[in-house]
Scaffold this active site. Structure first.
Site, PDB file in Angstrom:
ATOM      1  N   CYS A 191       4.410   1.732  -0.977  1.00  0.00           N
ATOM      2  CA  CYS A 191       3.539   2.889  -1.192  1.00  0.00           C
ATOM      3  C   CYS A 191       2.619   3.117   0.010  1.00  0.00           C
ATOM      4  O   CYS A 191       2.320   2.190   0.776  1.00  0.00           O
ATOM      5  CB  CYS A 191       2.672   2.667  -2.422  1.00  0.00           C
ATOM      6  SG  CYS A 191       3.577   2.735  -3.973  1.00  0.00           S
ATOM      7  N   GLU A 213      -0.606   3.699   0.045  1.00  0.00           N
ATOM      8  CA  GLU A 213      -1.874   2.958  -0.027  1.00  0.00           C
ATOM      9  C   GLU A 213      -1.705   1.574   0.574  1.00  0.00           C
ATOM     10  O   GLU A 213      -2.565   1.071   1.302  1.00  0.00           O
ATOM     11  CB  GLU A 213      -2.321   2.788  -1.488  1.00  0.00           C
ATOM     12  CG  GLU A 213      -2.570   4.074  -2.233  1.00  0.00           C
ATOM     13  CD  GLU A 213      -1.319   4.601  -2.936  1.00  0.00           C
ATOM     14  OE1 GLU A 213      -0.219   4.551  -2.359  1.00  0.00           O
ATOM     15  OE2 GLU A 213      -1.460   5.075  -4.069  1.00  0.00           O
TER      16      GLU A 213
HETATM   17  N1  THU Z   1       4.222   6.349  -4.034  1.00  0.00           N
HETATM   18  C1  THU Z   1       3.169   6.024  -3.211  1.00  0.00           C
HETATM   19  O1  THU Z   1       3.313   6.010  -1.977  1.00  0.00           O
HETATM   20  N2  THU Z   1       1.979   5.723  -3.781  1.00  0.00           N
HETATM   21  C2  THU Z   1       1.752   5.693  -5.124  1.00  0.00           C
HETATM   22  O2  THU Z   1       0.691   5.274  -5.568  1.00  0.00           O
HETATM   23  C3  THU Z   1       2.777   6.203  -6.035  1.00  0.00           C
HETATM   24  C4  THU Z   1       4.126   6.386  -5.474  1.00  0.00           C
HETATM   25  C5  THU Z   1       5.520   6.623  -3.424  1.00  0.00           C
HETATM   26  C6  THU Z   1       6.555   5.560  -3.679  1.00  0.00           C
HETATM   27  C7  THU Z   1       7.852   6.329  -3.500  1.00  0.00           C
HETATM   28  O3  THU Z   1       8.217   6.282  -2.126  1.00  0.00           O
HETATM   29  C8  THU Z   1       7.490   7.763  -3.863  1.00  0.00           C
HETATM   30  O4  THU Z   1       6.070   7.810  -3.928  1.00  0.00           O
HETATM   31  C9  THU Z   1       8.071   8.210  -5.188  1.00  0.00           C
HETATM   32  O5  THU Z   1       7.790   7.318  -6.186  1.00  0.00           O
END
Ligand code: THU
Length: 123
Positions: A53, A55
């Protein structure tokens, strides 16, 4: 940096996300107490669960530069943080988490509000 500036930068950095599978680009910008700024984006993988993710990549960049829990003041995220990232936000003791809700509105919360009754390693 204002909340609007943090989120504006997160939206700009989200363009660099590597998200060929979900096509859902996320940007995150962590602001340290000394003013340094760390950008993060989601980075996906063909083995889907291995993706990370936005974050986490922002926090990882800060850690590589020597920053530790308590050193980071605020984070701006282009989307609501997932459950796992909420545990990371708790660990790094951000004062403020700002993100854009599903309705497009800017929300501001503390890690404790986002994740009450956190899990902590017993001493
Ligand atoms: N994703 C994030 O980068 N941060 C989050 O808190 C939620 C989800 C990303 C993970 C994945 O690459 C995409 O969003 C779809 O789930």
């Amino acid at each position: 940096m204002t909340v609007e500036e943090l989120l504006g930068r997160a939206e700009a950095v989200a363009l660099n996300a590597y998200a060929p599978y979900s096509r859902y680009r996320v940007g995150a910008v962590a602001l340290a107490r000394d003013g340094r700024v760390f950008d993060g984006v989601n980075v996906e993988n063909a083995a889907y669960p291995l993706g990370v993710c936005a974050e986490k990549t922002a926090i990882v960049q800060a850690v590589v530069a020597g920053y530790r829990p308590g050193d980071l003041e605020a984070i701006g995220i282009t989307a609501s943080p997932c459950g796992g990232c909420r545990q990371w936000l708790h660990e790094f003791r951000f004062d403020t988490v700002c993100y854009r809700g599903d309705d497009g509105e800017i929300r501001e919360a503390t890690p404790a509000e986002l994740l009450p009754d956190t899990w902590n390693l017993p001493e």
